[in-house]
Enzyme design. Structure first.
Site, PDB file in Angstrom:
ATOM      1  N   CYS A 188       0.863  -1.176   0.000  1.00 11.80           N
ATOM      2  CA  CYS A 188       0.000   0.000   0.000  1.00 11.80           C
ATOM      3  C   CYS A 188       0.903   1.230   0.000  1.00 11.80           C
ATOM      4  O   CYS A 188       2.130   1.110   0.114  1.00 11.80           O
ATOM      5  CB  CYS A 188      -0.916  -0.001   1.225  1.00 11.80           C
ATOM      6  SG  CYS A 188      -0.020   0.126   2.807  1.00 11.80           S
TER       7      CYS A 188
ATOM      8  N   HIS B 246       5.814  -5.699   8.464  1.00 17.24           N
ATOM      9  CA  HIS B 246       5.727  -7.072   8.939  1.00 17.24           C
ATOM     10  C   HIS B 246       5.892  -8.066   7.792  1.00 17.24           C
ATOM     11  O   HIS B 246       4.940  -8.722   7.349  1.00 17.24           O
ATOM     12  CB  HIS B 246       4.385  -7.291   9.659  1.00 17.24           C
ATOM     13  CG  HIS B 246       4.325  -6.628  10.986  1.00 17.24           C
ATOM     14  ND1 HIS B 246       3.169  -6.123  11.544  1.00 17.24           N
ATOM     15  CD2 HIS B 246       5.303  -6.354  11.895  1.00 17.24           C
ATOM     16  CE1 HIS B 246       3.438  -5.598  12.723  1.00 17.24           C
ATOM     17  NE2 HIS B 246       4.722  -5.721  12.950  1.00 17.24           N
TER      18      HIS B 246
ATOM     19  N   CYS C  15       2.481   6.218   8.262  1.00 13.10           N
ATOM     20  CA  CYS C  15       1.464   6.312   7.214  1.00 13.10           C
ATOM     21  C   CYS C  15       0.592   7.544   7.457  1.00 13.10           C
ATOM     22  O   CYS C  15       0.163   7.796   8.594  1.00 13.10           O
ATOM     23  CB  CYS C  15       0.605   5.052   7.231  1.00 13.10           C
ATOM     24  SG  CYS C  15      -0.855   5.140   6.166  1.00 13.10           S
TER      25      CYS C  15
ATOM     26  N   GLU D 283       0.638  -0.217  15.635  1.00 14.72           N
ATOM     27  CA  GLU D 283      -0.159   0.953  15.251  1.00 14.72           C
ATOM     28  C   GLU D 283      -1.136   1.315  16.361  1.00 14.72           C
ATOM     29  O   GLU D 283      -1.288   2.485  16.728  1.00 14.72           O
ATOM     30  CB  GLU D 283      -0.940   0.691  13.964  1.00 14.72           C
ATOM     31  CG  GLU D 283      -1.798   1.896  13.570  1.00 14.72           C
ATOM     32  CD  GLU D 283      -2.824   1.603  12.490  1.00 14.72           C
ATOM     33  OE1 GLU D 283      -3.923   2.189  12.544  1.00 14.72           O
ATOM     34  OE2 GLU D 283      -2.529   0.790  11.589  1.00 14.72           O
TER      35      GLU D 283
ATOM     36  N   THR E 284      -6.201   1.262  11.259  1.00 14.09           N
ATOM     37  CA  THR E 284      -6.385   1.357   9.802  1.00 14.09           C
ATOM     38  C   THR E 284      -6.575   0.004   9.128  1.00 14.09           C
ATOM     39  O   THR E 284      -7.195  -0.080   8.063  1.00 14.09           O
ATOM     40  CB  THR E 284      -5.195   2.065   9.126  1.00 14.09           C
ATOM     41  OG1 THR E 284      -3.988   1.331   9.401  1.00 14.09           O
ATOM     42  CG2 THR E 284      -5.053   3.494   9.617  1.00 14.09           C
TER      43      THR E 284
ATOM     44  N   CYS F  54      -8.434   2.271   6.555  1.00 14.80           N
ATOM     45  CA  CYS F  54      -8.026   2.902   5.294  1.00 14.80           C
ATOM     46  C   CYS F  54      -8.742   2.247   4.116  1.00 14.80           C
ATOM     47  O   CYS F  54      -9.102   1.064   4.147  1.00 14.80           O
ATOM     48  CB  CYS F  54      -6.511   2.875   5.117  1.00 14.80           C
ATOM     49  SG  CYS F  54      -5.833   1.331   4.525  1.00 14.80           S
TER      50      CYS F  54
ATOM     51  N   SER G 173      -0.929  -7.835  10.536  1.00 13.71           N
ATOM     52  CA  SER G 173      -2.330  -7.773  10.952  1.00 13.71           C
ATOM     53  C   SER G 173      -3.272  -7.785   9.759  1.00 13.71           C
ATOM     54  O   SER G 173      -4.266  -8.507   9.750  1.00 13.71           O
ATOM     55  CB  SER G 173      -2.573  -6.499  11.779  1.00 13.71           C
ATOM     56  OG  SER G 173      -3.925  -6.370  12.129  1.00 13.71           O
TER      57      SER G 173
ATOM     58  N   SER H 296       2.028  -5.741   3.091  1.00 14.74           N
ATOM     59  CA  SER H 296       3.472  -5.798   3.344  1.00 14.74           C
ATOM     60  C   SER H 296       4.183  -6.793   2.432  1.00 14.74           C
ATOM     61  O   SER H 296       5.330  -7.162   2.687  1.00 14.74           O
ATOM     62  CB  SER H 296       3.728  -6.189   4.812  1.00 14.74           C
ATOM     63  OG  SER H 296       3.139  -5.254   5.687  1.00 14.74           O
TER      64      SER H 296
END
Length: 283
Positions: free
Chosen positions: A12, A40, A93, A123, A165, A196, A225, A268
């Site tokens: 992303c 990750h 981010c 996060e 997110t 997001c 995650s 990721s």
């Protein structure tokens, strides 16, 4: 064999920005510290470490310069870095930074904040630090009663709900609907879906593909995650679902039993790993 590859697969914006930033800094031929894994994904981490990236768990272990990864960090990290004269290269981010700004603003304006997210995720750990003392972290439906108890004991009449997110879209909706059932009518309730857009699109695409195929392959890091959420969505809609990190986790003989395979990758997962998996399946 037919293969359906999710169009939303791979890095992303936030992840790509952090990786590009780290690679640029590593060209300066100096030790570069990063507070926690920059993303990750074990393969990416190994590659960056081979080029000089040093992963640390405490900002006080850094020397001169340190990277703030895409997940963001707690408020205290910025204060410590300043006191230790450590320059922070902040690749948090933008969507995560927006959550921090929103949480800080609302907490200063008399709101109790409910943050939806995985309690151990970096996060979430960073975001909750911006929510103030009148806040509660909700990971699942079981966390709702104690969260509402704390809200009621605060005697505040303003309530904000925000989210990690990369949280599950369906779980976010379920938790919000349950909260609404138990909130007094005179409470000013504000709900901000801060998941997001990329996460929402990817989860929806995973669901759509999983319903069409005999086997669903989800590619991503073990500790990612958003990848775990993709696996949960895929597994719910396709009885044969695999979570892998690279093509080395696939078994050629096992794949022979399927006529239609779906592939989706977490935020990721680099493009070369995705392409390797697709080629392996095709061959």
């Amino acid at each position: 064999m037919e293969i359906i590859l999710g169009k939303s697969s791979g890095f992303c914006f936030g992840v790509k920005n952090a990786i590009d930033g780290a690679e640029k800094e590593l060209k300066n031929n100096r030790p570069l510290y990063c507070l926690g894994e920059i993303i990750h994904n074990e393969e990416v981490i190994k590659d960056l470490e081979s080029r000089g990236l040093i992963i640390i768990d405490n900002i006080e272990d850094a020397k001169d310069v340190a990277i703030v990864r895409s997940h963001g960090v707690s408020k205290s990290v910025y204060d410590t870095a300043k006191s230790k004269n450590i320059k922070l290269l902040d690749y948090t981010c933008p969507f995560v930074l927006k959550i921090h700004e929103t949480a800080l603003k609302y907490s200063q304006n008399g709101y109790f904040i409910l943050l939806l997210g995985v309690k151990t995720h970096p996060e979430t750990i960073g975001s909750i630090s911006f929510c103030g003392t009148n806040s509660y972290l909700i990971e699942n439906m079981e966390d709702i009663p104690p969260a509402l108890d704390k809200f009621k004991s605060s005697h505040l009449r303003n309530l904000l709900v925000i989210s990690q997110t990369t949280f599950s879209v369906s779980l976010f909706e379920d938790i919000v609907n349950e909260i609404k059932k138990h909130i007094d009518t005179d409470v000013n309730l504000e709900i901000k879906n801060t998941i997001c857009n990329t996460t929402s699109i990817r989860q929806k695409e995973t669901e759509d593909i999983a319903k069409q195929v005999d086997l669903m392959i989800v590619i991503g890091g073990k500790h990612s995650s958003n990848t775990k959420k993709l696996y949960e969505v895929a597994n719910k809609n396709c009885e044969n679902t695999l979570l892998i990190q690279t093509k080395n986790d696939l078994n050629y003989e096992y794949l022979q039993g399927f006529n239609k395979i779906g592939i989706i990758a977490g935020a990721s997962t680099p493009q070369n790993i995705i392409e390797d998996v697709v080629v392996f399946c095709k061959n």
